[in-house]
Design a protein around this motif. Sequence first.
Motif, PDB file in Angstrom:
ATOM      1  N   ARG A 197       6.896 -60.833 -12.280  1.00 14.45           N
ATOM      2  CA  ARG A 197       6.305 -59.590 -12.341  1.00 14.45           C
ATOM      3  C   ARG A 197       6.082 -59.233 -13.877  1.00 14.45           C
ATOM      4  O   ARG A 197       6.696 -59.740 -14.817  1.00 14.45           O
ATOM      5  N   PRO A 198       5.479 -58.172 -14.104  1.00 15.35           N
ATOM      6  CA  PRO A 198       5.079 -57.845 -15.395  1.00 15.35           C
ATOM      7  C   PRO A 198       6.349 -57.387 -16.313  1.00 15.35           C
ATOM      8  O   PRO A 198       7.140 -57.108 -15.870  1.00 15.35           O
ATOM      9  N   THR A 199       6.190 -57.505 -17.609  1.00 16.14           N
ATOM     10  CA  THR A 199       7.387 -57.365 -18.465  1.00 16.14           C
ATOM     11  C   THR A 199       7.833 -56.181 -18.373  1.00 16.14           C
ATOM     12  O   THR A 199       9.038 -55.697 -18.263  1.00 16.14           O
ATOM     13  N   MET A 200       6.978 -55.000 -18.239  1.00 17.88           N
ATOM     14  CA  MET A 200       7.588 -53.757 -18.400  1.00 17.88           C
ATOM     15  C   MET A 200       8.248 -53.407 -16.977  1.00 17.88           C
ATOM     16  O   MET A 200       9.307 -52.617 -17.015  1.00 17.88           O
ATOM     17  N   SER A 201       7.733 -53.838 -15.919  1.00 18.99           N
ATOM     18  CA  SER A 201       8.429 -53.785 -14.657  1.00 18.99           C
ATOM     19  C   SER A 201       9.876 -54.225 -14.895  1.00 18.99           C
ATOM     20  O   SER A 201      10.521 -53.736 -14.408  1.00 18.99           O
ATOM     21  N   LEU A 202       9.833 -55.428 -15.119  1.00 14.41           N
ATOM     22  CA  LEU A 202      11.017 -56.292 -15.146  1.00 14.41           C
ATOM     23  C   LEU A 202      12.233 -55.465 -16.056  1.00 14.41           C
ATOM     24  O   LEU A 202      13.179 -55.207 -15.845  1.00 14.41           O
ATOM     25  N   ALA A 203      11.677 -54.986 -17.315  1.00 17.26           N
ATOM     26  CA  ALA A 203      12.773 -54.246 -18.266  1.00 17.26           C
ATOM     27  C   ALA A 203      12.960 -53.013 -17.631  1.00 17.26           C
ATOM     28  O   ALA A 203      14.044 -52.633 -17.931  1.00 17.26           O
ATOM     29  N   VAL A 204      12.116 -52.078 -17.026  1.00 16.74           N
ATOM     30  CA  VAL A 204      12.608 -50.839 -16.521  1.00 16.74           C
ATOM     31  C   VAL A 204      13.535 -51.002 -15.322  1.00 16.74           C
ATOM     32  O   VAL A 204      14.626 -50.506 -15.313  1.00 16.74           O
ATOM     33  N   SER A 205      13.154 -51.993 -14.422  1.00 16.95           N
ATOM     34  CA  SER A 205      14.271 -52.304 -13.714  1.00 16.95           C
ATOM     35  C   SER A 205      15.624 -52.951 -14.018  1.00 16.95           C
ATOM     36  O   SER A 205      16.765 -52.570 -13.258  1.00 16.95           O
ATOM     37  N   GLY A 206      15.440 -53.913 -14.904  1.00 17.89           N
ATOM     38  CA  GLY A 206      16.797 -54.242 -15.468  1.00 17.89           C
ATOM     39  C   GLY A 206      17.566 -53.208 -16.117  1.00 17.89           C
ATOM     40  O   GLY A 206      18.753 -52.979 -16.056  1.00 17.89           O
ATOM     41  N   LEU A 207      17.043 -52.158 -16.866  1.00 14.53           N
ATOM     42  CA  LEU A 207      17.682 -51.256 -17.543  1.00 14.53           C
ATOM     43  C   LEU A 207      18.195 -50.243 -16.257  1.00 14.53           C
ATOM     44  O   LEU A 207      19.429 -49.964 -16.638  1.00 14.53           O
ATOM     45  N   ALA A 208      17.525 -49.877 -15.365  1.00 12.65           N
ATOM     46  CA  ALA A 208      17.932 -49.142 -14.306  1.00 12.65           C
ATOM     47  C   ALA A 208      19.175 -49.856 -13.687  1.00 12.65           C
ATOM     48  O   ALA A 208      20.349 -49.430 -13.303  1.00 12.65           O
ATOM     49  N   GLY A 209      19.236 -51.287 -13.713  1.00 10.92           N
ATOM     50  CA  GLY A 209      20.339 -52.006 -12.796  1.00 10.92           C
ATOM     51  C   GLY A 209      21.541 -51.793 -13.891  1.00 10.92           C
ATOM     52  O   GLY A 209      22.602 -51.772 -13.102  1.00 10.92           O
ATOM     53  N   GLY A 210      21.283 -51.976 -15.108  1.00 12.36           N
ATOM     54  CA  GLY A 210      22.537 -51.706 -16.000  1.00 12.36           C
ATOM     55  C   GLY A 210      23.135 -50.228 -15.885  1.00 12.36           C
ATOM     56  O   GLY A 210      24.273 -50.422 -15.863  1.00 12.36           O
ATOM     57  N   ILE A 211      22.245 -49.385 -15.847  1.00 13.13           N
ATOM     58  CA  ILE A 211      22.887 -47.765 -15.564  1.00 13.13           C
ATOM     59  C   ILE A 211      23.492 -47.777 -14.353  1.00 13.13           C
ATOM     60  O   ILE A 211      24.504 -47.376 -14.281  1.00 13.13           O
ATOM     61  N   ALA A 212      22.887 -48.401 -12.997  1.00 13.49           N
ATOM     62  CA  ALA A 212      23.543 -48.388 -12.017  1.00 13.49           C
ATOM     63  C   ALA A 212      24.842 -48.958 -12.094  1.00 13.49           C
ATOM     64  O   ALA A 212      25.826 -48.358 -11.169  1.00 13.49           O
ATOM     65  N   ILE A 213      24.718 -50.121 -12.255  1.00 18.16           N
ATOM     66  CA  ILE A 213      26.184 -50.705 -12.180  1.00 18.16           C
ATOM     67  C   ILE A 213      27.407 -50.408 -12.711  1.00 18.16           C
ATOM     68  O   ILE A 213      28.570 -50.595 -12.408  1.00 18.16           O
ATOM     69  N   CYS A 214      27.201 -49.310 -13.544  1.00 12.99           N
ATOM     70  CA  CYS A 214      28.331 -48.649 -14.271  1.00 12.99           C
ATOM     71  C   CYS A 214      28.864 -47.625 -13.160  1.00 12.99           C
ATOM     72  O   CYS A 214      30.252 -47.267 -13.449  1.00 12.99           O
ATOM     73  N   THR A 215      28.070 -47.579 -12.112  1.00 18.68           N
ATOM     74  CA  THR A 215      28.951 -46.784 -11.176  1.00 18.68           C
ATOM     75  C   THR A 215      30.134 -47.629 -10.461  1.00 18.68           C
ATOM     76  O   THR A 215      31.102 -46.817 -10.099  1.00 18.68           O
ATOM     77  N   SER A 216      30.279 -48.759 -10.725  1.00 25.22           N
ATOM     78  CA  SER A 216      31.159 -49.531 -10.240  1.00 25.22           C
ATOM     79  C   SER A 216      32.506 -49.089 -10.926  1.00 25.22           C
ATOM     80  O   SER A 216      33.775 -49.176 -10.515  1.00 25.22           O
ATOM     81  N   VAL A 217      32.234 -49.044 -12.397  1.00 29.65           N
ATOM     82  CA  VAL A 217      33.651 -48.751 -13.113  1.00 29.65           C
ATOM     83  C   VAL A 217      33.952 -47.243 -13.005  1.00 29.65           C
ATOM     84  O   VAL A 217      35.204 -47.052 -12.969  1.00 29.65           O
ATOM     85  N   LEU A 218      33.232 -46.584 -12.709  1.00 31.90           N
ATOM     86  CA  LEU A 218      33.459 -44.915 -12.712  1.00 31.90           C
ATOM     87  C   LEU A 218      34.186 -44.985 -11.457  1.00 31.90           C
ATOM     88  O   LEU A 218      35.144 -44.198 -11.369  1.00 31.90           O
ATOM     89  N   ALA A 219      33.696 -45.226 -10.146  1.00 32.67           N
ATOM     90  CA  ALA A 219      34.050 -45.315  -9.086  1.00 32.67           C
ATOM     91  C   ALA A 219      35.715 -45.763  -8.911  1.00 32.67           C
ATOM     92  O   ALA A 219      36.326 -45.176  -8.214  1.00 32.67           O
ATOM     93  N   GLU A 220      35.711 -47.033  -9.305  1.00 34.49           N
ATOM     94  CA  GLU A 220      37.100 -47.716  -9.273  1.00 34.49           C
ATOM     95  C   GLU A 220      37.794 -46.959 -10.090  1.00 34.49           C
ATOM     96  O   GLU A 220      39.304 -46.731  -9.766  1.00 34.49           O
ATOM     97  N   ALA A 221      37.493 -46.436 -11.321  1.00 30.99           N
ATOM     98  CA  ALA A 221      38.760 -45.823 -12.135  1.00 30.99           C
ATOM     99  C   ALA A 221      38.988 -44.183 -11.479  1.00 30.99           C
ATOM    100  O   ALA A 221      40.123 -43.814 -11.602  1.00 30.99           O
ATOM    101  N   GLN A 222      37.939 -43.683 -10.837  1.00 25.70           N
ATOM    102  CA  GLN A 222      38.215 -42.528 -10.289  1.00 25.70           C
ATOM    103  C   GLN A 222      39.181 -42.534  -9.135  1.00 25.70           C
ATOM    104  O   GLN A 222      40.067 -41.658  -9.086  1.00 25.70           O
ATOM    105  N   ILE A 223      38.984 -43.437  -8.152  1.00 28.98           N
ATOM    106  CA  ILE A 223      39.694 -43.757  -6.976  1.00 28.98           C
ATOM    107  C   ILE A 223      41.079 -43.953  -7.627  1.00 28.98           C
ATOM    108  O   ILE A 223      41.988 -43.415  -6.905  1.00 28.98           O
ATOM    109  N   GLU A 224      41.381 -44.958  -8.365  1.00 29.71           N
ATOM    110  CA  GLU A 224      42.717 -45.352  -8.963  1.00 29.71           C
ATOM    111  C   GLU A 224      43.393 -44.181  -9.387  1.00 29.71           C
ATOM    112  O   GLU A 224      44.515 -43.889  -9.356  1.00 29.71           O
ATOM    113  N   ARG A 225      42.696 -43.153 -10.306  1.00 29.33           N
ATOM    114  CA  ARG A 225      43.310 -42.150 -10.798  1.00 29.33           C
ATOM    115  C   ARG A 225      43.651 -40.982  -9.616  1.00 29.33           C
ATOM    116  O   ARG A 225      44.761 -40.406  -9.940  1.00 29.33           O
ATOM    117  N   MET A 226      43.149 -41.008  -8.810  1.00 32.97           N
ATOM    118  CA  MET A 226      43.453 -40.097  -7.621  1.00 32.97           C
ATOM    119  C   MET A 226      44.705 -40.539  -6.646  1.00 32.97           C
ATOM    120  O   MET A 226      45.077 -39.815  -5.721  1.00 32.97           O
TER     121      MET A 226
END
Length: 274
Positions: free
Chosen positions: A44-73
């Motif tokens: 894949r082109p460099t720009m495609s990989l970079a954008v997909s990797g950036l989106a993957g990094g942003i999306a994976i943060c949902t794991s921390v947010l969701a686990e912390a939110q459920i544990e808090r409640m």
Amino acid sequence: MTDKPERDIALTQEELAAVAEKQVANTRVIHEVVRRHGDEEMERPTMSLAVSGLAGGIAICTSVLAEAQIERMLPDAPWRPLVACFGYTMGFVIVILCHLQLFTESTLSAVIPVATNPRHANFLRLLRFWGLVLGTNLVGTLATAWAFDHQWIVTAAQHQAMLDLSTRLLARDWGETLRMAIPAGFLIAAVPWSLPSAKGQEFWVIVALTYLIALGGFAHVVAGSTEAWLLALHGTIGFGTAIGGLILPALLGNVLGGTGLFAVLAHTQARHEL
């Protein structure tokens, strides 16, 4: 002299089609599916990989947010982690089902093409791919952690819950973090190997394997970097400690578990049949 295997029984065309649909893919087929996928991703082109990797990094943060939110409640009870750990799976579900780039998946998918054809050019492609995906994943988690720390997209209570969750990382030294990252690397590498046989059950495969990572307290370099960045941005630790003491050992352990164990074993069992 061994007996010849029995012949297949006579079936109609409809029955043959039903057998083909229900038949589990063999090792050679799975190996080729993973190899082709990895080969396509590395092209894949460099720009495609970079954008997909950036989106993957942003999306994976949902794991921390969701686990912390459920544990808090939930009440402070012995069974609380059994429920809260399901939140950790959410980021992986988003990243994998949306076909975003996640470094730890590539410890298998991008390695199989190199193991199949160990040429110099393939090694260079692997290094380019790994560097680009890991770098953009970490930029994505850093940017999201910064937004969390400034409470732009979370409440103060959610921010505190994520900090409380992240503080657990500090109970481990460098060597323990590395050791605890090996099982996580192995389990995440098992995801792309399992999906060709999942046949509509992809969601549950991802949830089951990543739930075990959370429940076992194993270290995942990308999801864990969100927690490391949060601690650094809050001033609990320095950025040098976040990178060298938390992210680096998790990275090495994930590569050992994903490539050094799972990818080597997966390729070795198939290579004599290729």
